[in-house]
Design an enzyme around this catalytic site. Structure first.
Site, PDB file in Angstrom:
ATOM      1  N   LYS A  66      83.694  25.419 -27.065  1.00  0.00           N
ATOM      2  CA  LYS A  66      84.934  24.684 -27.336  1.00  0.00           C
ATOM      3  C   LYS A  66      85.585  25.236 -28.585  1.00  0.00           C
ATOM      4  O   LYS A  66      84.908  25.505 -29.588  1.00  0.00           O
ATOM      5  CB  LYS A  66      84.570  23.196 -27.568  1.00  0.00           C
ATOM      6  CG  LYS A  66      85.751  22.268 -27.679  1.00  0.00           C
ATOM      7  CD  LYS A  66      86.278  21.829 -26.331  1.00  0.00           C
ATOM      8  CE  LYS A  66      87.584  21.062 -26.427  1.00  0.00           C
ATOM      9  NZ  LYS A  66      88.763  21.953 -26.488  1.00  0.00           N
ATOM     10  N   LYS A  90      80.411  23.049 -36.141  1.00  0.00           N
ATOM     11  CA  LYS A  90      81.290  21.867 -36.253  1.00  0.00           C
ATOM     12  C   LYS A  90      81.032  20.853 -35.131  1.00  0.00           C
ATOM     13  O   LYS A  90      80.918  19.657 -35.376  1.00  0.00           O
ATOM     14  CB  LYS A  90      82.752  22.326 -36.203  1.00  0.00           C
ATOM     15  CG  LYS A  90      83.770  21.240 -36.491  1.00  0.00           C
ATOM     16  CD  LYS A  90      85.220  21.732 -36.298  1.00  0.00           C
ATOM     17  CE  LYS A  90      85.559  22.908 -37.161  1.00  0.00           C
ATOM     18  NZ  LYS A  90      86.978  23.322 -37.025  1.00  0.00           N
ATOM     19  N   LYS A 102      86.275  30.489 -30.020  1.00  0.00           N
ATOM     20  CA  LYS A 102      87.618  30.557 -30.604  1.00  0.00           C
ATOM     21  C   LYS A 102      88.337  31.736 -29.986  1.00  0.00           C
ATOM     22  O   LYS A 102      87.699  32.721 -29.582  1.00  0.00           O
ATOM     23  CB  LYS A 102      87.517  30.753 -32.123  1.00  0.00           C
ATOM     24  CG  LYS A 102      88.769  30.348 -32.869  1.00  0.00           C
ATOM     25  CD  LYS A 102      88.770  28.853 -33.136  1.00  0.00           C
ATOM     26  CE  LYS A 102      89.874  28.441 -34.054  1.00  0.00           C
ATOM     27  NZ  LYS A 102      89.590  27.134 -34.648  1.00  0.00           N
ATOM     28  N   THR A 185      93.445  15.725 -36.084  1.00  0.00           N
ATOM     29  CA  THR A 185      92.811  16.491 -37.168  1.00  0.00           C
ATOM     30  C   THR A 185      93.226  15.896 -38.515  1.00  0.00           C
ATOM     31  O   THR A 185      92.382  15.676 -39.400  1.00  0.00           O
ATOM     32  CB  THR A 185      93.166  17.988 -37.068  1.00  0.00           C
ATOM     33  OG1 THR A 185      92.927  18.413 -35.718  1.00  0.00           O
ATOM     34  CG2 THR A 185      92.319  18.814 -38.013  1.00  0.00           C
ATOM     35  N   ASN A 216     100.738  21.246 -37.845  1.00  0.00           N
ATOM     36  CA  ASN A 216     100.109  20.089 -37.196  1.00  0.00           C
ATOM     37  C   ASN A 216      99.191  19.357 -38.169  1.00  0.00           C
ATOM     38  O   ASN A 216      99.338  18.147 -38.389  1.00  0.00           O
ATOM     39  CB  ASN A 216      99.335  20.549 -35.949  1.00  0.00           C
ATOM     40  CG  ASN A 216      98.490  19.435 -35.368  1.00  0.00           C
ATOM     41  OD1 ASN A 216      97.388  19.160 -35.861  1.00  0.00           O
ATOM     42  ND2 ASN A 216      99.001  18.736 -34.384  1.00  0.00           N
ATOM     43  N   SER A 344      89.555  16.009 -28.977  1.00  0.00           N
ATOM     44  CA  SER A 344      89.571  16.899 -27.807  1.00  0.00           C
ATOM     45  C   SER A 344      88.451  16.503 -26.844  1.00  0.00           C
ATOM     46  O   SER A 344      88.623  16.505 -25.626  1.00  0.00           O
ATOM     47  CB  SER A 344      89.369  18.355 -28.237  1.00  0.00           C
ATOM     48  OG  SER A 344      90.585  18.947 -28.617  1.00  0.00           O
TER      49      SER A 344
HETATM   50  N1  NAI Z   1      95.334  22.117 -34.901  1.00  0.00           N
HETATM   51  C1  NAI Z   1      94.112  21.595 -34.992  1.00  0.00           C
HETATM   52  O1  NAI Z   1      93.778  20.624 -34.289  1.00  0.00           O
HETATM   53  C2  NAI Z   1      93.106  22.137 -35.959  1.00  0.00           C
HETATM   54  C3  NAI Z   1      93.452  23.097 -36.901  1.00  0.00           C
HETATM   55  N2  NAI Z   1      92.542  23.475 -37.833  1.00  0.00           N
HETATM   56  C4  NAI Z   1      92.873  24.445 -38.870  1.00  0.00           C
HETATM   57  O2  NAI Z   1      93.925  23.925 -39.694  1.00  0.00           O
HETATM   58  C5  NAI Z   1      94.731  24.997 -40.190  1.00  0.00           C
HETATM   59  C6  NAI Z   1      96.179  24.731 -39.832  1.00  0.00           C
HETATM   60  O3  NAI Z   1      96.295  24.659 -38.414  1.00  0.00           O
HETATM   61  P1  NAI Z   1      97.561  23.985 -37.712  1.00  0.00           P
HETATM   62  O4  NAI Z   1      98.128  22.948 -38.583  1.00  0.00           O
HETATM   63  O5  NAI Z   1      97.136  23.645 -36.331  1.00  0.00           O
HETATM   64  O6  NAI Z   1      98.550  25.224 -37.626  1.00  0.00           O
HETATM   65  P2  NAI Z   1     100.142  25.201 -37.506  1.00  0.00           P
HETATM   66  O7  NAI Z   1     100.518  26.504 -36.923  1.00  0.00           O
HETATM   67  O8  NAI Z   1     100.613  23.957 -36.855  1.00  0.00           O
HETATM   68  O9  NAI Z   1     100.610  25.134 -39.035  1.00  0.00           O
HETATM   69  C7  NAI Z   1     100.260  26.101 -39.959  1.00  0.00           C
HETATM   70  C8  NAI Z   1     100.958  25.783 -41.262  1.00  0.00           C
HETATM   71  O10 NAI Z   1     100.518  26.703 -42.259  1.00  0.00           O
HETATM   72  C9  NAI Z   1     101.652  27.202 -42.927  1.00  0.00           C
HETATM   73  N3  NAI Z   1     101.360  28.508 -43.516  1.00  0.00           N
HETATM   74  C10 NAI Z   1     101.191  29.696 -42.920  1.00  0.00           C
HETATM   75  N4  NAI Z   1     101.012  30.651 -43.824  1.00  0.00           N
HETATM   76  C11 NAI Z   1     101.056  30.047 -45.033  1.00  0.00           C
HETATM   77  C12 NAI Z   1     100.958  30.491 -46.363  1.00  0.00           C
HETATM   78  N5  NAI Z   1     100.747  31.777 -46.633  1.00  0.00           N
HETATM   79  N6  NAI Z   1     101.063  29.584 -47.355  1.00  0.00           N
HETATM   80  C13 NAI Z   1     101.276  28.271 -47.106  1.00  0.00           C
HETATM   81  N7  NAI Z   1     101.392  27.801 -45.861  1.00  0.00           N
HETATM   82  C14 NAI Z   1     101.282  28.672 -44.848  1.00  0.00           C
HETATM   83  C15 NAI Z   1     102.719  27.268 -41.855  1.00  0.00           C
HETATM   84  O11 NAI Z   1     104.032  27.379 -42.413  1.00  0.00           O
HETATM   85  C16 NAI Z   1     102.481  25.936 -41.188  1.00  0.00           C
HETATM   86  O12 NAI Z   1     103.085  24.901 -41.933  1.00  0.00           O
HETATM   87  C17 NAI Z   1      94.127  26.276 -39.597  1.00  0.00           C
HETATM   88  O13 NAI Z   1      93.192  26.807 -40.503  1.00  0.00           O
HETATM   89  C18 NAI Z   1      93.406  25.764 -38.353  1.00  0.00           C
HETATM   90  O14 NAI Z   1      92.380  26.631 -37.944  1.00  0.00           O
HETATM   91  C19 NAI Z   1      91.283  22.936 -37.881  1.00  0.00           C
HETATM   92  C20 NAI Z   1      90.896  22.001 -36.956  1.00  0.00           C
HETATM   93  C21 NAI Z   1      91.750  21.594 -35.883  1.00  0.00           C
HETATM   94  O1  AKG Z   2      90.195  20.789 -30.375  1.00  0.00           O
HETATM   95  C1  AKG Z   2      89.476  21.754 -30.191  1.00  0.00           C
HETATM   96  O2  AKG Z   2      88.847  21.953 -29.175  1.00  0.00           O
HETATM   97  C2  AKG Z   2      89.292  22.832 -31.236  1.00  0.00           C
HETATM   98  C3  AKG Z   2      90.017  22.636 -32.519  1.00  0.00           C
HETATM   99  C4  AKG Z   2      89.768  23.827 -33.386  1.00  0.00           C
HETATM  100  O3  AKG Z   2      90.088  24.938 -33.022  1.00  0.00           O
HETATM  101  C5  AKG Z   2      89.074  23.663 -34.650  1.00  0.00           C
HETATM  102  O4  AKG Z   2      88.473  22.611 -34.890  1.00  0.00           O
HETATM  103  O5  AKG Z   2      89.091  24.603 -35.467  1.00  0.00           O
END
Ligand code: NAI
Ligand code: AKG
Length: 411
Positions: A66, A90, A102, A185, A216, A344
């Protein structure tokens, strides 16, 4: 330090604390399968563009693998490998019946039109459809992807295998997505932060937060922290950084960001240098964007008392050591951001049951899972006399090791 080297170093330290057999240690570190595919699409102007897509399936001892799919220009095999490994630990920390995987495509999603993104996602799915599946490997969103991306994967996969909503999670609610997954998250980050602060006789209310990333995870964390009385005083995203010592109006910032594709130009605070965001004066720092951002170059200057790792691997091991000496408490990624994969799991369960939960139930179950995981990690910290990162790693690695031994190796 490269993401894979950092993650493997943490794993090896945990294996040592657990006294793991060296052969078992080696087998847990090597990924189950690494997939690399070429994805060529016609662009809107008729020219061709080629991209490389990856899916690393790290381990399936505890259940189907996953993990999310990331679209970002820095996606590379080592990073995807590290992120897949982190998913294995995790899901075990969260105690949900999954392994870890991933995926990612090296591309800049912001430079592609919606139809180009759809074509790229469909080509990628065509290349991997026979290696993912409801009981083998279940993708979800990560950086640069969202519920629409999951809808395209679901549709393309279903052309080969029949209608299969449970093959992805984080999909639109209209296609069987779970209520509460979009915020999960960020909500999990809130619950985990509450649990950590409570140990120190504190609550969210009155604490000053700085958040890196407003996608997000960052935007939902900011909204929920602010609703709980926390003061979010600075935020950055890829377009810039903004600060207001009296607290940013998060609802207005969400609206501004949606209308302007980023936080730049928001008039409810002062623009600051994004490079100084992580070292701003605050109580709680929440990295919610890229990996490796807290490293030996800036760790000494960090002023936060707590770091909540909403992003994956935001802290290098060298920075861990520096911050530990400074007395900064770090809630590690494999616990802090596990709310996403936990909901999820709820989504997958609902799809398999053909039954939909209301949002109250999703959020209440999420709180139960996050609080239990925090307690389990604390217990490992006590029994192994270690910090929260090693508490989480020993918990996750031990659960996966036990499942691996129980299943055996007979060919
Ligand atoms: N979406 C999810 O459910 C989950 C996400 N994550 C982790 O959380 C982190 C963010 O993921 P999401 O919010 O889903 O991605 P996203 O694509 O929705 O948002 C990413 C954010 O980071 C910002 N960003 C990119 N480069 C940057 C920089 N150099 N400086 C400051 N901000 C910057 C973008 O502008 C955007 O606001 C990642 O590390 C991801 O692996 C972890 C667990 C679950
Ligand atoms: O919701 C999921 O299955 C995975 C989320 C994820 O990529 C993460 O926790 O880093």
């Amino acid at each position: 330090m490269n993401a894979l080297a950092a993650t493997s170093r943490n794993f090896k330290q945990a294996a040592k604390l657990l006294g793991l057999d060296s052969k078992l240690e080696k087998s847990l570190l090597i990924p189950f399968r690494e997939i690399k595919v070429e994805c060529t699409i016609p662009k809107d102007d008729g020219t061709l563009a080629s991209y490389v897509g990856f899916r690393v399936q790290h381990d399936n001892a505890r259940g189907p693998m996953k993990g999310g799919i990331r679209y970002h220009h820095e996606v590379d095999p080592d990073e995807v490998n590290a992120l897949a490994q982190l998913m294995t630990w995790k899901t075990a920390v969260a105690n949900i019946p999954y392994g870890g995987a991933k995926g990612g495509i090296g591309c800049s999603p912001g430079d592609l039109s919606i139809s180009e993104l759809e074509r790229l996602t469909r080509v990628f799915t065509q290349k991997i459809h026979d290696l993912i599946g409801i009981h083998t490997d279940v993708p979800a969103p990560d950086m640069g992807t969202n519920s629409q991306t999951m809808a395209w994967i679901l549709d393309e996969y279903s052309k080969f295998h029949g209608y299969s909503p449970a093959v992805v999670t984080g999909k639109p609610v209209d296609l069987g997505g779970s209520l509460g997954r979009d915020a999960a998250t960020g909500r999990g980050v809130l619950f985990a932060t509450e649990a950590l602060l409570a140990e120190h006789g504190k609550g969210i209310a009155g604490q000053r937060f700085v958040i890196q990333g407003f996608g997000n995870v960052g935007s939902w964390a900011a909204q929920l922290i602010s609703e709980a009385g926390g003061k979010v005083i600075a935020i950055s995203d890829v377009t810039g950084a903004i600060k207001n010592v009296n607290g940013l109006d998060i609802a207005k910032l969400v609206k501004h960001s949606a209308e302007n594709r980023g936080i730049k130009g928001f008039n409810g605070g002062d623009a600051i240098d994004p490079n100084s965001l992580l070292t701003e004066e605050c109580d709680v720092l929440v990295p919610a964007a890229l990996g490796g951002v807290i490293n030996k170059d800036n760790a000494n200057d960090i002023k936060a008392k707590y770091i909540i790792e909403a992003a994956n691997h935001p802290t290098d091991p060298e920075a861990d050591e520096i911050l530990s000496k400074k007395g900064v408490l770090i809630l590690p990624d494999i616990l802090a951001n596990s709310g996403g994969v936990t909901v999820s799991y709820f989504e997958w369960v609902q799809n398999i049951q053909g039954f939909m939960w209301d949002e109250e139930k999703v959020n209440a179950e999420l709180r139960t899972y996050m609080t239990r995981a925090f307690g389990d990690v604390k217990q490992m910290c006590q029994s192994h006399n270690c910090d929260l990162r090693m508490g989480a790693f020993t918990l996750g690695v031990n659960r996966v090791a036990r499942a691996t031994v129980l299943r055996g190796w007979e060919a």
